[in-house]
Design a protein around this motif. Structure first.
Motif, mmCIF file in Angstrom:
data_model
loop_
_atom_site.group_PDB
_atom_site.id
_atom_site.type_symbol
_atom_site.label_atom_id
_atom_site.label_comp_id
_atom_site.label_asym_id
_atom_site.label_seq_id
_atom_site.Cartn_x
_atom_site.Cartn_y
_atom_site.Cartn_z
ATOM 1 N N ILE A 37 42.225 45.257 43.387
ATOM 2 C CA ILE A 37 43.256 44.409 43.964
ATOM 3 C C ILE A 37 42.815 42.947 43.917
ATOM 4 O O ILE A 37 41.739 42.604 44.405
ATOM 5 C CB ILE A 37 43.562 44.826 45.411
ATOM 6 N N PRO A 38 43.628 42.064 43.321
ATOM 7 C CA PRO A 38 43.254 40.650 43.222
ATOM 8 C C PRO A 38 43.167 39.988 44.597
ATOM 9 O O PRO A 38 43.911 40.337 45.516
ATOM 10 C CB PRO A 38 44.390 40.044 42.393
ATOM 11 N N VAL A 39 42.284 39.000 44.707
ATOM 12 C CA VAL A 39 42.110 38.238 45.941
ATOM 13 C C VAL A 39 42.357 36.765 45.639
ATOM 14 O O VAL A 39 41.765 36.206 44.710
ATOM 15 C CB VAL A 39 40.702 38.426 46.535
ATOM 16 N N ALA A 40 43.239 36.139 46.405
ATOM 17 C CA ALA A 40 43.594 34.736 46.180
ATOM 18 C C ALA A 40 42.356 33.849 46.247
ATOM 19 O O ALA A 40 41.500 34.020 47.112
ATOM 20 C CB ALA A 40 44.615 34.280 47.213
ATOM 21 N N GLY A 41 42.288 32.901 45.307
ATOM 22 C CA GLY A 41 41.188 31.960 45.292
ATOM 23 C C GLY A 41 39.983 32.406 44.491
ATOM 24 O O GLY A 41 39.060 31.620 44.275
ATOM 25 N N ARG A 42 40.003 33.653 44.047
ATOM 26 C CA ARG A 42 38.886 34.142 43.245
ATOM 27 C C ARG A 42 39.195 33.982 41.756
ATOM 28 O O ARG A 42 40.320 33.673 41.386
ATOM 29 C CB ARG A 42 38.581 35.600 43.607
ATOM 30 N N PRO A 43 38.201 34.204 40.877
ATOM 31 C CA PRO A 43 38.402 33.944 39.446
ATOM 32 C C PRO A 43 39.477 34.824 38.810
ATOM 33 O O PRO A 43 39.947 35.793 39.393
ATOM 34 C CB PRO A 43 37.018 34.233 38.852
ATOM 35 N N GLU A 44 39.817 34.451 37.590
ATOM 36 C CA GLU A 44 40.832 35.147 36.803
ATOM 37 C C GLU A 44 40.557 36.651 36.749
ATOM 38 O O GLU A 44 39.412 37.084 36.627
ATOM 39 C CB GLU A 44 40.840 34.570 35.384
ATOM 40 N N VAL A 45 41.619 37.442 36.851
ATOM 41 C CA VAL A 45 41.486 38.885 36.933
ATOM 42 C C VAL A 45 42.708 39.533 36.310
ATOM 43 O O VAL A 45 43.745 38.879 36.129
ATOM 44 C CB VAL A 45 41.329 39.320 38.420
ATOM 45 N N ILE A 46 42.602 40.811 35.984
ATOM 46 C CA ILE A 46 43.761 41.571 35.505
ATOM 47 C C ILE A 46 44.608 41.970 36.712
ATOM 48 O O ILE A 46 44.146 42.683 37.602
ATOM 49 C CB ILE A 46 43.319 42.812 34.717
ATOM 50 N N LEU A 47 45.852 41.518 36.736
ATOM 51 C CA LEU A 47 46.746 41.836 37.847
ATOM 52 C C LEU A 47 47.297 43.254 37.739
ATOM 53 O O LEU A 47 47.485 43.927 38.749
ATOM 54 C CB LEU A 47 47.913 40.847 37.890
ATOM 55 N N ALA A 48 47.584 43.694 36.532
ATOM 56 C CA ALA A 48 48.136 45.034 36.314
ATOM 57 C C ALA A 48 48.063 45.356 34.824
ATOM 58 O O ALA A 48 48.103 44.449 33.976
ATOM 59 C CB ALA A 48 49.572 45.133 36.804
ATOM 60 N N THR A 49 47.962 46.633 34.510
ATOM 61 C CA THR A 49 47.950 47.092 33.124
ATOM 62 C C THR A 49 48.974 48.204 32.956
ATOM 63 O O THR A 49 48.981 49.177 33.711
ATOM 64 C CB THR A 49 46.566 47.612 32.710
ATOM 65 N N CYS A 50 49.830 48.043 31.967
ATOM 66 C CA CYS A 50 50.843 49.053 31.643
ATOM 67 C C CYS A 50 50.394 49.783 30.377
ATOM 68 O O CYS A 50 50.025 49.149 29.378
ATOM 69 C CB CYS A 50 52.199 48.401 31.433
ATOM 70 N N THR A 51 50.430 51.121 30.416
ATOM 71 C CA THR A 51 49.895 51.935 29.323
ATOM 72 C C THR A 51 50.863 53.040 28.948
ATOM 73 O O THR A 51 51.426 53.714 29.813
ATOM 74 C CB THR A 51 48.550 52.569 29.730
ATOM 75 N N THR A 52 51.056 53.231 27.644
ATOM 76 C CA THR A 52 51.704 54.436 27.131
ATOM 77 C C THR A 52 50.661 55.172 26.302
ATOM 78 O O THR A 52 50.018 54.582 25.429
ATOM 79 C CB THR A 52 52.916 54.119 26.245
ATOM 80 N N SER A 53 50.458 56.443 26.587
ATOM 81 C CA SER A 53 49.388 57.182 25.927
ATOM 82 C C SER A 53 49.926 58.339 25.100
ATOM 83 O O SER A 53 50.921 58.967 25.438
ATOM 84 C CB SER A 53 48.401 57.717 26.968
ATOM 85 N N ARG A 54 49.252 58.563 23.959
ATOM 86 C CA ARG A 54 49.500 59.707 23.080
ATOM 87 C C ARG A 54 50.938 59.782 22.597
ATOM 88 O O ARG A 54 51.577 60.827 22.647
ATOM 89 C CB ARG A 54 49.119 61.004 23.798
ATOM 90 N N THR A 55 51.470 58.643 22.115
ATOM 91 C CA THR A 55 52.801 58.643 21.511
ATOM 92 C C THR A 55 52.675 58.593 19.994
ATOM 93 O O THR A 55 51.677 58.127 19.439
ATOM 94 C CB THR A 55 53.630 57.445 21.985
#
Length: 224
Positions: A37-55
């Motif tokens: 979970i991102p924390v305000a004021g901290r360095p750049e981070v991945i907010l969310a990742t969307c994945t489709t698998s095995r298509t």
């Protein structure tokens, strides 16, 4: 179907789509994941990742960013597996801010076997210390005057402490219960400035009021 999981550092929403057609794997597994979970004021981070698998063939993954269009970066990647299927991912990357909290984005999935694109809603969650702390009157049936301390924080503030410039709290005339301050005796000896410190795991904010017998109190707030 949609399955939701939530824990301190992990959120995932998974959708299973039954797709007909000889070229498409069935079902298609679509997930939106937050590892930390991102924390305000901290360095750049991945907010969310969307994945489709095995298509098969590979799905196209993108985002509708709404209000976050100018404040996040998008990173996409597609991997081909030995069985000929593909996993496609798209991540939102940003320096987290308080303003990002609760912003709605959509992961958009397109696939050759789907007649329409799929839009998966996701709310960005950002944690932050108390930003605004208010002390406001609290209605009660007792003869005491009661004030409560409220804070804008995520997660919610869980610890509150009260202080006064000329009183030891608690005493015979004043008591506290969690975020509430009770004036049990309405005497001029209690006139003065009272402050509340509201805290969560990320920090502390301060709000205050000036109490004077028989007069409307003035409430203040602090902003970090």
């Amino acid at each position: 179907m949609c399955y939701d999981m939530f824990s301190r550092h992990f959120i995932t929403r998974t959708y299973f789509l039954l797709i007909s057609g000889t070229e498409a794997s069935s079902p298609v597994n679509v997930s939106v994941i937050v590892d930390v979970i991102p924390v305000a004021g901290r360095p750049e981070v991945i907010l969310a990742t969307c994945t489709t698998s095995r298509t098969k063939p590979a799905a196209e993954v993108s985002w509708n960013l709404g209000a976050l269009s100018d404040s996040v970066k998008v990173s996409t990647n597609t991997v081909k597996h030995l069985d000929g299927t593909f996993t496609a991912t798209s991540s939102l990357i940003a320096t987290p801010t308080v303003q990002m909290n609760q912003q709605l984005v959509q992961c958009v999935i397109r696939h050759a076997a789907m007649k329409e694109e799929l839009e998966v809603d996701h709310k960005i969650i950002v944690h932050y210390p108390p930003q605004l702390v208010f002390v406001t009157p609290f209605k009660t049936l007792s003869n005491a005057e009661v004030f409560q301390c409220e804070a804008d924080a995520n997660p919610a503030a869980t610890h509150f402490s009260w202080h006064s410039t000329n009183q030891t709290i608690p005493n015979d005339d004043i008591k506290t219960e969690e975020n509430k301050l009770y004036f049990l005796k309405l005497t001029s000896e209690l006139n003065g400035l009272y402050t509340c410190e509201a805290s969560n795991e990320y920090g502390t904010g301060i709000g205050s009021l000036y109490w004077k017998k028989g007069e409307k109190t003035e409430d203040y707030h602090s902003e970090l």
